[in-house]
Scaffold this motif. Sequence first.
Motif, mmCIF file in Angstrom:
data_model
loop_
_atom_site.group_PDB
_atom_site.id
_atom_site.type_symbol
_atom_site.label_atom_id
_atom_site.label_comp_id
_atom_site.label_asym_id
_atom_site.label_seq_id
_atom_site.Cartn_x
_atom_site.Cartn_y
_atom_site.Cartn_z
ATOM 1 N N GLN A 119 0.821 -1.217 0.000
ATOM 2 C CA GLN A 119 0.000 0.000 0.000
ATOM 3 C C GLN A 119 0.857 1.271 0.000
ATOM 4 O O GLN A 119 0.429 2.299 0.533
ATOM 5 N N ASP A 120 2.010 1.218 -0.636
ATOM 6 C CA ASP A 120 2.940 2.353 -0.656
ATOM 7 C C ASP A 120 2.982 2.946 -2.062
ATOM 8 O O ASP A 120 3.721 2.473 -2.928
ATOM 9 N N ASP A 121 2.173 3.978 -2.292
ATOM 10 C CA ASP A 121 2.093 4.569 -3.621
ATOM 11 C C ASP A 121 3.372 5.286 -4.018
ATOM 12 O O ASP A 121 3.720 5.348 -5.211
ATOM 13 N N GLU A 122 4.120 5.810 -3.038
ATOM 14 C CA GLU A 122 5.377 6.484 -3.363
ATOM 15 C C GLU A 122 6.424 5.486 -3.856
ATOM 16 O O GLU A 122 7.145 5.751 -4.820
ATOM 17 N N HIS A 123 6.500 4.338 -3.193
ATOM 18 C CA HIS A 123 7.440 3.313 -3.643
ATOM 19 C C HIS A 123 7.048 2.790 -5.025
ATOM 20 O O HIS A 123 7.917 2.554 -5.883
ATOM 21 N N CYS A 178 -4.144 -5.756 7.770
ATOM 22 C CA CYS A 178 -3.820 -4.484 8.424
ATOM 23 C C CYS A 178 -5.047 -3.584 8.569
ATOM 24 O O CYS A 178 -4.972 -2.522 9.172
ATOM 25 N N GLY A 179 -6.177 -4.001 8.011
ATOM 26 C CA GLY A 179 -7.425 -3.270 8.206
ATOM 27 C C GLY A 179 -7.473 -1.921 7.532
ATOM 28 O O GLY A 179 -8.125 -1.003 8.038
ATOM 29 N N GLN A 180 -6.832 -1.798 6.379
ATOM 30 C CA GLN A 180 -6.769 -0.513 5.686
ATOM 31 C C GLN A 180 -7.052 -0.690 4.202
ATOM 32 O O GLN A 180 -6.814 -1.754 3.620
ATOM 33 N N ALA A 181 -7.538 0.396 3.582
ATOM 34 C CA ALA A 181 -7.754 0.413 2.143
ATOM 35 C C ALA A 181 -6.473 0.811 1.424
ATOM 36 O O ALA A 181 -5.699 1.636 1.917
ATOM 37 N N ALA A 182 -6.246 0.213 0.279
ATOM 38 C CA ALA A 182 -5.111 0.607 -0.547
ATOM 39 C C ALA A 182 -5.383 1.990 -1.146
ATOM 40 O O ALA A 182 -6.540 2.345 -1.400
ATOM 41 N N PRO A 183 -4.345 2.785 -1.384
ATOM 42 C CA PRO A 183 -4.537 4.112 -1.994
ATOM 43 C C PRO A 183 -4.766 3.999 -3.500
ATOM 44 O O PRO A 183 -3.985 4.506 -4.321
ATOM 45 N N VAL A 184 -5.858 3.328 -3.857
ATOM 46 C CA VAL A 184 -6.103 3.038 -5.271
ATOM 47 C C VAL A 184 -6.311 4.307 -6.086
ATOM 48 O O VAL A 184 -6.048 4.323 -7.296
#
Length: 368
Positions: free
Chosen positions: A109-113, A139-145
């Motif tokens: 979930q790392d858009d910068e990488h 991890c209970g989170q949404a991806a920064p799609v």
Amino acid sequence: MMDFTSSLYLAMKHPGTTLQHWKQLTTGIPAVLGEPALNKQVAEQIARLQGLECGLTAPSTLHLYWDLYHVLSRQPVIVFIDEHIYPVSRYGVEQLLVKKIPVFYFRHQDDEHLQQLIQRHCKGAKKPVVLCDGWCPICGQAAPVEHYAALLNNMDGHLFIDDTQAFGILGAGASTLFPYGMGGGGILRWKQLPAGHTRCITTIVSLAKAWGVPMAVIGSTRNHIRQLEQASAIRTYSSPVSNAHIQAAVSALHWNQTTGNQLRARLWNNVKLFRHRMAWADLNVNNSCFPVQHLHHPSPGITTAIYHQLKQWDIKTVLSATHTGIHPRLTLLFRSDHTREQIWHIAQELTRICRQLTNVKGILSPEL
């Protein structure tokens, strides 16, 4: 017996007596030679629920991923995959490696990488293709799609999202009072992506979670679905989705339209009640609204002891791993048909067990 292991989040069970009858279970021919009209109608409705133009059904996400990698292996692309993508989403990736298609893994979930990798490796005519999950239950989170889509739209790339977890639960208009939103259209609706951003997006969705139907749908633009359908290898050798599964999907579409928001509200009330009871007992849970809730103690022995004690009391939970896999966590999956009494009971038993054990403070660490 109380069961907190099932991912039938909306408790859709589809008993046979409630479904439309069918004259035969399956066609006996491969999907490429013929597919019932109802299959196509179901695929279209599920795609539009997500804000997409067109869809195609398949017996499972495994079928779709095998086909996807088959198609990508014949294109001038460079593939980037989230390092913690759901394991089934990797099945078939060897087809890319055999054809020497470059494959890179970016940090979860790392858009910068991801952007750094794309800028480093996509300097020629090859287009970037990204695969990720819409929602990570670990991890209970949404991806920064939305960031992935903005990046790929500028580079004529494509984003493939496995939205199995979020579909049927998350939807449009989410708020602090009701974080799931309305409609159950999944991560694209929840993120409120404009139509222009979804042009580069394809979703792969299993209906086996919230909707309780073990089949899958791939959704995208009409042109992209047509290309996938024509290039499909699986559809040449596999039957269409069976009539039994399609009728269950029709039933799920009906229930989602008529009572889906009430079921999601009931589910959120159950999750919220559990979280409130844990907070009252000074037992922290992971910071997530999703119906998958985790408890983790630095000592694996204590986590395991909690699990076995609950099991002795006929309470089914799951011992699950974090992304690092270092220590187990106690995981509870909540459904809309859990009663308030069941939520109170599991909270009470967890509180009692934890008070009997040492190091009660910090029974759950939010760091995963």
